[in-house]
Design a protein around this motif. Structure first.
Motif, PDB file in Angstrom:
ATOM      1  N   LEU A  59       0.813  -1.216   0.000  1.00  0.00           N
ATOM      2  CA  LEU A  59       0.000   0.000   0.000  1.00  0.00           C
ATOM      3  C   LEU A  59       0.850   1.270   0.000  1.00  0.00           C
ATOM      4  CD1 LEU A  59      -2.851  -1.123   2.403  1.00  0.00           C
ATOM      5  CD2 LEU A  59      -2.716  -1.320  -0.092  1.00  0.00           C
ATOM      6  N   THR A  60       2.157   1.136   0.255  1.00  0.00           N
ATOM      7  CA  THR A  60       3.044   2.296   0.110  1.00  0.00           C
ATOM      8  C   THR A  60       3.375   2.545  -1.355  1.00  0.00           C
ATOM      9  OG1 THR A  60       5.100   1.031   0.361  1.00  0.00           O
ATOM     10  CG2 THR A  60       4.072   1.868   2.386  1.00  0.00           C
ATOM     11  N   ILE A  61       3.141   1.561  -2.194  1.00  0.00           N
ATOM     12  CA  ILE A  61       3.390   1.677  -3.633  1.00  0.00           C
ATOM     13  C   ILE A  61       2.092   2.035  -4.349  1.00  0.00           C
ATOM     14  CG2 ILE A  61       4.169   0.431  -5.690  1.00  0.00           C
ATOM     15  CD1 ILE A  61       5.755  -1.398  -3.673  1.00  0.00           C
ATOM     16  N   TRP A  62       1.035   1.324  -3.999  1.00  0.00           N
ATOM     17  CA  TRP A  62      -0.295   1.537  -4.586  1.00  0.00           C
ATOM     18  C   TRP A  62      -1.191   2.108  -3.497  1.00  0.00           C
ATOM     19  CZ3 TRP A  62      -0.422   0.691  -9.681  1.00  0.00           C
ATOM     20  CH2 TRP A  62       0.538  -0.162 -10.217  1.00  0.00           C
ATOM     21  N   GLU A  63      -2.179   2.874  -3.875  1.00  0.00           N
ATOM     22  CA  GLU A  63      -3.116   3.388  -2.878  1.00  0.00           C
ATOM     23  C   GLU A  63      -3.867   2.235  -2.225  1.00  0.00           C
ATOM     24  OE1 GLU A  63      -7.076   4.723  -5.001  1.00  0.00           O
ATOM     25  OE2 GLU A  63      -5.348   5.447  -6.145  1.00  0.00           O
ATOM     26  N   ASN A  64      -4.574   2.528  -1.148  1.00  0.00           N
ATOM     27  CA  ASN A  64      -5.389   1.497  -0.504  1.00  0.00           C
ATOM     28  C   ASN A  64      -6.332   0.888  -1.536  1.00  0.00           C
ATOM     29  OD1 ASN A  64      -4.202   2.169   1.893  1.00  0.00           O
ATOM     30  ND2 ASN A  64      -6.074   2.797   2.915  1.00  0.00           N
ATOM     31  N   HIS A  65      -6.376  -0.436  -1.558  1.00  0.00           N
ATOM     32  CA  HIS A  65      -7.256  -1.143  -2.486  1.00  0.00           C
ATOM     33  C   HIS A  65      -7.518  -2.537  -1.939  1.00  0.00           C
ATOM     34  CE1 HIS A  65      -3.238  -2.457  -3.700  1.00  0.00           C
ATOM     35  NE2 HIS A  65      -3.808  -3.563  -4.132  1.00  0.00           N
ATOM     36  N   SER A  66      -8.646  -3.075  -2.293  1.00  0.00           N
ATOM     37  CA  SER A  66      -9.027  -4.434  -1.888  1.00  0.00           C
ATOM     38  C   SER A  66      -8.724  -4.677  -0.410  1.00  0.00           C
ATOM     39  CB  SER A  66      -8.337  -5.472  -2.781  1.00  0.00           C
ATOM     40  OG  SER A  66      -8.811  -5.384  -4.097  1.00  0.00           O
ATOM     41  N   MET A  67      -9.185  -3.757   0.404  1.00  0.00           N
ATOM     42  CA  MET A  67      -8.954  -3.874   1.845  1.00  0.00           C
ATOM     43  C   MET A  67      -9.845  -4.988   2.406  1.00  0.00           C
ATOM     44  SD  MET A  67      -6.628  -1.592   2.087  1.00  0.00           S
ATOM     45  CE  MET A  67      -6.360  -1.440   3.847  1.00  0.00           C
ATOM     46  N   LYS A  68      -9.284  -5.763   3.303  1.00  0.00           N
ATOM     47  CA  LYS A  68      -9.994  -6.908   3.889  1.00  0.00           C
ATOM     48  C   LYS A  68     -11.321  -6.440   4.492  1.00  0.00           C
ATOM     49  CE  LYS A  68      -9.420 -10.690   7.177  1.00  0.00           C
ATOM     50  NZ  LYS A  68      -9.734 -11.774   6.271  1.00  0.00           N
ATOM     51  N   GLY A  69     -12.395  -7.141   4.121  1.00  0.00           N
ATOM     52  CA  GLY A  69     -13.702  -6.883   4.683  1.00  0.00           C
ATOM     53  C   GLY A  69     -14.480  -5.742   4.048  1.00  0.00           C
ATOM     54  N   THR A  70     -13.953  -5.148   2.978  1.00  0.00           N
ATOM     55  CA  THR A  70     -14.652  -4.041   2.329  1.00  0.00           C
ATOM     56  C   THR A  70     -15.284  -4.489   1.013  1.00  0.00           C
ATOM     57  OG1 THR A  70     -12.732  -3.293   1.033  1.00  0.00           O
ATOM     58  CG2 THR A  70     -12.968  -2.411   3.287  1.00  0.00           C
ATOM     59  N   TRP A  71     -16.189  -3.653   0.483  1.00  0.00           N
ATOM     60  CA  TRP A  71     -16.790  -3.905  -0.825  1.00  0.00           C
ATOM     61  C   TRP A  71     -15.697  -4.031  -1.881  1.00  0.00           C
ATOM     62  CZ3 TRP A  71     -16.334  -0.928  -5.228  1.00  0.00           C
ATOM     63  CH2 TRP A  71     -17.128  -1.323  -6.317  1.00  0.00           C
ATOM     64  N   GLY A  72     -14.695  -3.169  -1.834  1.00  0.00           N
ATOM     65  CA  GLY A  72     -13.612  -3.187  -2.820  1.00  0.00           C
ATOM     66  C   GLY A  72     -12.823  -4.481  -2.818  1.00  0.00           C
ATOM     67  N   GLY A  73     -12.774  -5.149  -1.685  1.00  0.00           N
ATOM     68  CA  GLY A  73     -12.041  -6.400  -1.578  1.00  0.00           C
ATOM     69  C   GLY A  73     -12.845  -7.627  -1.946  1.00  0.00           C
ATOM     70  N   GLN A  74     -14.129  -7.449  -2.235  1.00  0.00           N
ATOM     71  CA  GLN A  74     -14.976  -8.584  -2.604  1.00  0.00           C
ATOM     72  C   GLN A  74     -14.792  -8.949  -4.073  1.00  0.00           C
ATOM     73  OE1 GLN A  74     -18.993  -7.428  -1.723  1.00  0.00           O
ATOM     74  NE2 GLN A  74     -18.644  -7.386   0.474  1.00  0.00           N
ATOM     75  N   ILE A  75     -14.868 -10.230  -4.358  1.00  0.00           N
ATOM     76  CA  ILE A  75     -14.831 -10.699  -5.742  1.00  0.00           C
ATOM     77  C   ILE A  75     -16.074 -10.173  -6.448  1.00  0.00           C
ATOM     78  CG2 ILE A  75     -14.920 -12.769  -7.216  1.00  0.00           C
ATOM     79  CD1 ILE A  75     -13.386 -14.186  -4.840  1.00  0.00           C
TER      80      ILE A  75
END
Length: 175
Positions: A59-75
């Motif tokens: 996450l220091t290279i890429w912005e926050n993404h597919s965070m555990k337990g979030t909509w963004g992290g869902q398949i």
């Protein structure tokens, strides 16, 4: 030869969320078709997706993404795992790093990995490297993976083929 389908990082954030990639959207239907055919032939389907914690180095290279337990992290709902599929979480590029994937594949007697998903020059390429170093044969169906741009996509496929002996094929040639 016992294959397995790996569906890598087909999460909401990679498709329509924080790291939106319109190029990746066109992989959904070919992956859906390949996974459907795999299930009919009793080929294991294994989802390996980012499930980041805020302290993850990536996450220091890429912005926050597919965070555990979030909509963004869902398949993405179009590829929702079905009964009998496997789903593993990862916190960095490779589908093998601290996920239990290698143990699962060995228990399933898999020796050929069919890699699908995103991003070809990052997570697919790192997963291919780890697969090769563990002795797996690698197949990449071209319609089922995508990068952020055409140059990176073509370079990654060539690299995976050249360095890891992968077969680069059309998904219609499989199963």
């Amino acid at each position: 030869m016992q294959p397995a389908i790996l569906v890598i990082d087909m999460t909401n954030d990679f498709l329509t969320g924080k790291l939106r990639n319109d190029r990746a959207l066109k992989t959904i239907e070919p992956i859906k078709d390949l996974v459907s055919r795999a299930r009919k032939h009793s080929v294991p389907v294994i989802y390996v997706s980012d499930a980041h914690y805020s302290a993850d180095h990536e996450l220091t290279i890429w912005e926050n993404h597919s965070m555990k337990g979030t909509w963004g992290g869902q398949i993405t709902k179009e590829l929702t795992p079905q009964v009998g599929d496997y789903s593993l979480e990862k916190r960095t590029y490779s589908a093998f790093f601290e996920t239990g994937l290698d143990s699962l594949l060995r228990e399933l007697n898999v020796d050929n990995l069919i890699l699908t998903g995103v991003v070809t020059n990052i997570c697919i390429q790192h997963s291919a490297a780890d697969a090769c170093l563990r002795g797996y044969e690698i197949t990449v169906p071209t319609e089922t993976t995508e990068a952020l741009n055409d140059k990176d996509y073509k370079h990654a496929l060539n690299y995976i083929k050249t360095m890891y002996g992968a077969k680069i094929v059309s998904s219609t040639e499989l199963l």
